[in-house]
Design an enzyme around this catalytic site. Sequence first.
Site, PDB file in Angstrom:
ATOM      1  N   GLN A  22       0.814  34.053-106.681  1.00 30.63           N
ATOM      2  CA  GLN A  22       0.271  33.738-105.449  1.00 30.63           C
ATOM      3  C   GLN A  22       0.861  32.866-104.474  1.00 30.63           C
ATOM      4  O   GLN A  22       0.913  32.829-103.338  1.00 30.63           O
ATOM      5  CB  GLN A  22      -1.155  33.101-105.701  1.00 30.63           C
ATOM      6  CG  GLN A  22      -2.050  34.241-106.101  1.00 30.63           C
ATOM      7  CD  GLN A  22      -2.297  34.134-107.782  1.00 30.63           C
ATOM      8  OE1 GLN A  22      -1.200  33.653-108.463  1.00 30.63           O
ATOM      9  NE2 GLN A  22      -3.298  34.368-108.577  1.00 30.63           N
TER      10      GLN A  22
ATOM     11  N   ARG B 270      -9.140  37.399-102.946  1.00 25.71           N
ATOM     12  CA  ARG B 270      -9.102  36.374-104.155  1.00 25.71           C
ATOM     13  C   ARG B 270      -9.076  34.852-103.509  1.00 25.71           C
ATOM     14  O   ARG B 270      -8.980  34.804-102.185  1.00 25.71           O
ATOM     15  CB  ARG B 270      -7.941  36.557-105.034  1.00 25.71           C
ATOM     16  CG  ARG B 270      -6.701  36.963-104.639  1.00 25.71           C
ATOM     17  CD  ARG B 270      -5.662  36.178-103.990  1.00 25.71           C
ATOM     18  NE  ARG B 270      -5.644  34.594-104.329  1.00 25.71           N
ATOM     19  CZ  ARG B 270      -5.251  33.666-103.583  1.00 25.71           C
ATOM     20  NH1 ARG B 270      -5.418  33.954-102.215  1.00 25.71           N
ATOM     21  NH2 ARG B 270      -5.590  32.535-104.014  1.00 25.71           N
ATOM     22  N   GLY B 271      -9.118  33.888-104.295  1.00 20.90           N
ATOM     23  CA  GLY B 271      -9.552  32.537-103.773  1.00 20.90           C
ATOM     24  C   GLY B 271     -11.030  32.297-103.688  1.00 20.90           C
ATOM     25  O   GLY B 271     -11.556  33.386-103.454  1.00 20.90           O
ATOM     26  N   ALA B 272     -11.433  31.166-104.293  1.00 22.57           N
ATOM     27  CA  ALA B 272     -12.816  30.911-104.343  1.00 22.57           C
ATOM     28  C   ALA B 272     -13.754  31.202-103.255  1.00 22.57           C
ATOM     29  O   ALA B 272     -14.799  32.016-103.306  1.00 22.57           O
ATOM     30  CB  ALA B 272     -13.135  29.611-105.059  1.00 22.57           C
TER      31      ALA B 272
ATOM     32  N   ASN C  83      -8.509  24.834-111.608  1.00 26.25           N
ATOM     33  CA  ASN C  83      -7.798  25.477-110.625  1.00 26.25           C
ATOM     34  C   ASN C  83      -6.705  26.520-111.372  1.00 26.25           C
ATOM     35  O   ASN C  83      -6.829  26.392-112.676  1.00 26.25           O
ATOM     36  CB  ASN C  83      -7.370  24.505-109.626  1.00 26.25           C
ATOM     37  CG  ASN C  83      -6.570  25.276-108.497  1.00 26.25           C
ATOM     38  OD1 ASN C  83      -7.292  26.089-107.840  1.00 26.25           O
ATOM     39  ND2 ASN C  83      -5.509  25.002-108.163  1.00 26.25           N
ATOM     40  N   LYS C  84      -6.005  27.214-110.522  1.00 27.00           N
ATOM     41  CA  LYS C  84      -5.115  28.155-111.116  1.00 27.00           C
ATOM     42  C   LYS C  84      -4.496  27.391-112.114  1.00 27.00           C
ATOM     43  O   LYS C  84      -3.738  26.354-112.220  1.00 27.00           O
ATOM     44  CB  LYS C  84      -3.958  28.696-109.865  1.00 27.00           C
ATOM     45  CG  LYS C  84      -3.137  29.484-110.394  1.00 27.00           C
ATOM     46  CD  LYS C  84      -3.681  30.935-111.116  1.00 27.00           C
ATOM     47  CE  LYS C  84      -4.677  31.601-110.171  1.00 27.00           C
ATOM     48  NZ  LYS C  84      -5.235  32.578-111.180  1.00 27.00           N
TER      49      LYS C  84
ATOM     50  N   ASP D 200     -11.463  26.412-107.984  1.00 23.76           N
ATOM     51  CA  ASP D 200     -12.260  27.481-108.144  1.00 23.76           C
ATOM     52  C   ASP D 200     -13.803  26.868-108.771  1.00 23.76           C
ATOM     53  O   ASP D 200     -14.526  27.595-108.304  1.00 23.76           O
ATOM     54  CB  ASP D 200     -11.871  28.371-109.234  1.00 23.76           C
ATOM     55  CG  ASP D 200     -10.539  29.040-108.747  1.00 23.76           C
ATOM     56  OD1 ASP D 200      -9.538  28.750-108.592  1.00 23.76           O
ATOM     57  OD2 ASP D 200     -10.933  30.078-108.198  1.00 23.76           O
TER      58      ASP D 200
ATOM     59  N   ARG E 108     -15.584  38.151-112.074  1.00 24.01           N
ATOM     60  CA  ARG E 108     -14.700  36.869-112.465  1.00 24.01           C
ATOM     61  C   ARG E 108     -15.649  35.793-112.768  1.00 24.01           C
ATOM     62  O   ARG E 108     -16.521  35.683-112.000  1.00 24.01           O
ATOM     63  CB  ARG E 108     -13.526  36.585-111.278  1.00 24.01           C
ATOM     64  CG  ARG E 108     -12.826  37.623-110.975  1.00 24.01           C
ATOM     65  CD  ARG E 108     -11.690  37.209-109.998  1.00 24.01           C
ATOM     66  NE  ARG E 108     -10.604  36.463-110.864  1.00 24.01           N
ATOM     67  CZ  ARG E 108      -9.578  35.668-110.229  1.00 24.01           C
ATOM     68  NH1 ARG E 108      -9.622  35.831-108.761  1.00 24.01           N
ATOM     69  NH2 ARG E 108      -8.677  35.313-110.804  1.00 24.01           N
TER      70      ARG E 108
END
Length: 353
Positions: free
Chosen positions: A196, A46-48, A247-248, A237, A89
């Site tokens: 996270q 995960r993470g862009a 973002n998150k 992201d 995603r």
Amino acid sequence: MPVETIAWTGQSVRIIDQTLLPIEVKYLDIGDIETLREAIKSLRVRGAPAIGIAAALGCYLGVRRSAAGDFASFRAELKRVCDYIGSARPTAVNLFWALERIQALADRMSDRPIEQIKHAILNEALDMIEEDHRICRAIGRHGAELLRDGMSILTHCNAGGLATAGYGTALAPVFYAAEQGRRIHVYADETRPLLQGARLTAWECREAGIPVTLISDNMAATVMAQGKVQAVFVGTDRTAANGDVANKIGTLGVAVLAHEFRIPFYVAAPLSSIDMSLESGEQIPIEERNPDEVTHPFGRQIAPDGIEVYNPAFDVTPHRYVTAIITERGIVRPPFTEGLRRVFDEANTRRSL
Ligand code: MRU
């Protein structure tokens, strides 16, 4: 980085299973696109930027045994693979950026033997890993200019090494400054619902010897009001051409608080996460995830049966709350539409970093 987030073994894609951290450090070797897509969807990787690299390597997994006899049928197969991986995603644009880059490469090689195109796809994905190391470092170098010895920063989610192949985006300036001997303290929001911040940022900082204090998300205001943090650094992201930042989930709240407390709010954004085709953040697709993540975190029920749940995985911070965007090509300040355009123009004329 204490661990390698994503790598190519020669046969398979090796990732660290981030759903198990920090309890267990376990690597998975993935050799097919079904497992790879599941790993992206369930946030094992995960993470862009890491998702983008996984997708590119996934393209190779998807076509390496292709028996296509001509370019048209190979290209159709590659497109099916890309569409399949791309459906994992929707928000992180790096996923689509990487899939488009691989497809554009194949198109440029349409007159070459299929086996040669397959090898070129693998090499392009491996190049992305090397590039990502350089990008993280450059973001670190630029962003470290904003950090003085003894400062404390707040971050949300994880935009460190676990989110990239290198040593991260939002955390890169901290790692870079630490290398230069500056002492930077990190406050990590735990980042509900998937934690996270608690599981990954706190672990990664501790492993790297960066002093870190974990707080639950609802403590950010207090930490700011008490003057404990002097800047916020987050990743993204997808950032639109006007500087609106996806973002998150929870990032928007942090940005509004930072604005109220006059604390600079910095976004670390590799160019691969900036979507110049979108005028504003309103056009960014926001992933909604399974309600169970909210009602049954990590397998334990915490809400009544049958309760209605809203679980968007990301939010959009309007650009007016963003002090600056740190790219690998330098720091961009408002007005972002002009600044980001300029950075992309420069990147197109002077390609290598
Ligand atoms: O759902 P996740 O864990 O993939 O979300 C990750 C983030 O929101 C990060 O901040 C973002 O991808 C930037 S990572 C360099």
